[in-house]
Design an enzyme around this catalytic site. Structure first.
Site, mmCIF file in Angstrom:
data_model
loop_
_atom_site.group_PDB
_atom_site.id
_atom_site.type_symbol
_atom_site.label_atom_id
_atom_site.label_comp_id
_atom_site.label_asym_id
_atom_site.label_seq_id
_atom_site.Cartn_x
_atom_site.Cartn_y
_atom_site.Cartn_z
ATOM 1 N N ASP A 1 -4.732 5.020 14.192
ATOM 2 C CA ASP A 1 -3.884 5.410 13.074
ATOM 3 C C ASP A 1 -4.447 6.653 12.415
ATOM 4 O OD1 ASP A 1 -6.119 4.548 11.722
ATOM 5 O OD2 ASP A 1 -5.149 2.886 10.688
ATOM 6 N N ARG B 1 0.840 -1.200 0.000
ATOM 7 C CA ARG B 1 0.000 0.000 0.000
ATOM 8 C C ARG B 1 0.880 1.257 0.000
ATOM 9 N NH1 ARG B 1 -4.740 1.679 4.392
ATOM 10 N NH2 ARG B 1 -5.304 3.653 3.410
#
Length: 546
Positions: A440, A156
């Site tokens: 996050d 990613r």
């Protein structure tokens, strides 16, 4: 091209990654697609401006009706290693070598190798992370399974809003995703393909027009890489449907990436935050306390998940669900352990029932229980046969906000997550642990979005009727700092800096699109990369707060 000197201690890694040939490839890739990257960002701004000026709401596009009405087209079937990915590990920043190796040794089917949400993109982290992927792919980690036997690597890169400050191409900072994608492809693409394990990617924060550009990028870059012996169409990419506009364009996204598609992914917090991003100034789109009133059982989120599954399976694509952020306590006999496991099980069973083909966890100890859950409620490698013909989703289903208000606890939690995420970034970390779960950029995004929106609309607390104002937020931040100060030690000043930056973000007259963009461009963050490494606050929080 201009490239900054290697980060301290990573001279060997930089020498391996930045060869003459790889730099030539990066230059070609970035210079070819530089204008397209600018176009992606400009389209994002212009679409937001159009919605603001007209007051319009998104709907399914008339111009692409023919794509949605054509029943015959399908995406190409994915390779065998992608057919069964019931449980992936997410938010794994590969610069954390110890955690990365543990994940490679785990029974998970896949790893989201994250240079985006769970990663802080310092120069050190990017080089260390890409080099660790290189080592995993080329079997350079001792006592780690061969890449063909280890969990499949789902790479990613950073999202389109991020830049790489340490590389200039034709006088401009390099786009972060092209820097990541180029190095990963050049050094790992052929080996992954030869071992039938890739190259597989996640694409973040795109709509179908942007996906069209991404598709061209994948196609053309592969023509270059064909000199390494890779056939065209080898890349497979999963697109994260992270904003409300993309929810209306899922078929179009799959259509643009037909030969490259590995499916779509749905998640709760980036997607929910996008409502504030696009419509947060409108009172009708006031998003209530996320802990009390927002979950995947709510109509707007359940409609989004059901539509994603139906769309994917209609076109032969895989549909993956979100991440379980909860962390299992160490004692498996404790009531807390059973309560956490029951909570994760209930939410993941909801996704399995909806027809997803897999989902993600952060805690490695959740992998096996969730695999057993999948095995106990499904048959076969995936649920592509669940076509969800019972689902019909209208625009109003995707745009209906859940009812509810704002609680003091919800406000405090959002403030804590926002401040501590900025603190983590200033320490070079993209995620941290707080009160039993991993946080996050996705949870930081929804947290700061909600606080901004509640201040903007002068929302009243359910608890005592107080108005959510900048002053109230300031007072609560002071309480948070006092609560955490005994655990901060030498990093107390950094926490105060993070608190000040958070106050700036939530008081902005115009909503900053992404907190990561704001931080990545901020002088405080840029200068912190040159400072001596400091002990991270999250280690103290893990002991005192979990």
């Amino acid at each position: 091209m201009e490239l900054c000197p290697s980060p301290l201690g990573l001279e060997k890694e930089c020498a391996t990654l930045f060869t003459t040939d790889s730099l030539h490839f990066l230059h070609e890739l970035i210079s070819t697609f530089d204008e397209e990257v600018d176009e992606i960002l400009q389209l994002r701004v212009s679409k937001k401006a159009q919605l603001d000026l007209t007051g319009d709401l998104p709907s399914f596009l008339e111009s692409t009706r023919h794509i949605r009405r054509d029943p015959d087209w399908k995406v190409l079937p994915v390779p065998s290693r992608l057919q069964k990915r019931h449980v992936d590990i997410r938010d794994l920043a590969p610069c954390d070598t110890e955690h990365f190796i543990k994940a490679l040794l785990s029974p998970a089917q896949g790893i989201q190798v994250d240079f985006d949400d769970g990663n802080c993109p310092t120069y050190y982290n990017q080089i260390k992370g890409i080099y660790n992927v290189f080592k995993a792919v080329h079997n350079l980690f001792p006592n780690v399974p061969h890449v063909s036997q280890a969990p499949v690597l789902m790479l990613r890169p950073r999202a389109w809003n991020m830049v790489e400050h340490n590389m200039m191409v034709e006088g401009k900072e390099a786009p972060g995703p092209l820097f990541d994608f180029g190095l990963l492809m050049f050094h790992c693409g052929k080996a992954l393909f030869e071992h039938k394990s890739g190259p597989f990617f996640y694409l973040s924060k795109v709509t179908h027009v942007q996906t069209y550009i991404c598709s061209n990028m994948l196609m053309i870059s592969f023509i270059w890489v064909c000199t390494l012996g890779l056939p065209l169409g080898s890349i497979k990419a999963t697109v994260l449907i992270e904003n409300v506009l993309a929810a209306f364009e899922m078929e179009e996204i799959l259509y643009e990436l037909q030969e490259h598609s590995a499916g779509l992914n749905c998640g709760i917090w980036d997607y929910s935050a996008s409502f504030v991003n696009k419509f947060g100034h409108r009172p009708a789109f006031l998003l209530p306390d996320r802990h009390k009133y927002v979950n995947m059982e709510k109509h707007f989120l359940r409609s989004y998940m059901d539509l994603l599954v139906k769309t994917c399976h209609r076109r032969g694509a895989l549909a993956t669900g979100g991440m379980a952020a909860l962390l299992l306590p160490e004692d498996p006999l404790s009531d807390t352990y059973r309560r956490v496991l029951a909570s994760v099980t209930r939410l993941k069973l909801l996704e399995i029932t909806a027809g997803v083909d897999g989902f993600m966890v952060y805690d490695l100890n959740l992998v096996e229980p969730m695999q057993k859950l999948f095995k106990g409620h499904t048959e076969g490698d995936n649920q592509l046969d669940q076509l969800r013909n019972d689902v019909t989703v209208f625009p109003e289903d995707l745009l209906s906000m859940p009812s509810g208000g704002v609680t003091l606890n919800g406000l405090k939690y959002n403030i804590a997550v926002g401040v501590l995420f900025i603190n983590a970034w200033l320490s070079g970390k993209g995620h941290f642990f707080y009160k039993g779960q991993v946080e996050d950029s996705a949870t930081a995004e929804i947290s700061r979005s909600q606080v901004w929106q509640w201040v903007r609309h002068q929302t009243r607390l359910e608890d005592d009727g107080r108005v959510v104002s900048r002053q109230l937020v300031t007072d609560l931040i002071k309480e948070l700092i006092m609560d955490l100060s005994p655990h901060c030690g030498s990093v107390r000043q950094r926490l105060h800096t993070a608190a000040n930056m958070f106050q700036e973000v939530i008081a902005k007259r115009h909503f900053p699109d992404f907190i990561t963009t704001y931080l990545n461009q901020d002088h405080t963050f840029l200068s912190s990369q040159n400072a001596e490494p400091m002990q991270a606050l999250d280690k103290d929080l893990r002991r005192s707060k979990l």
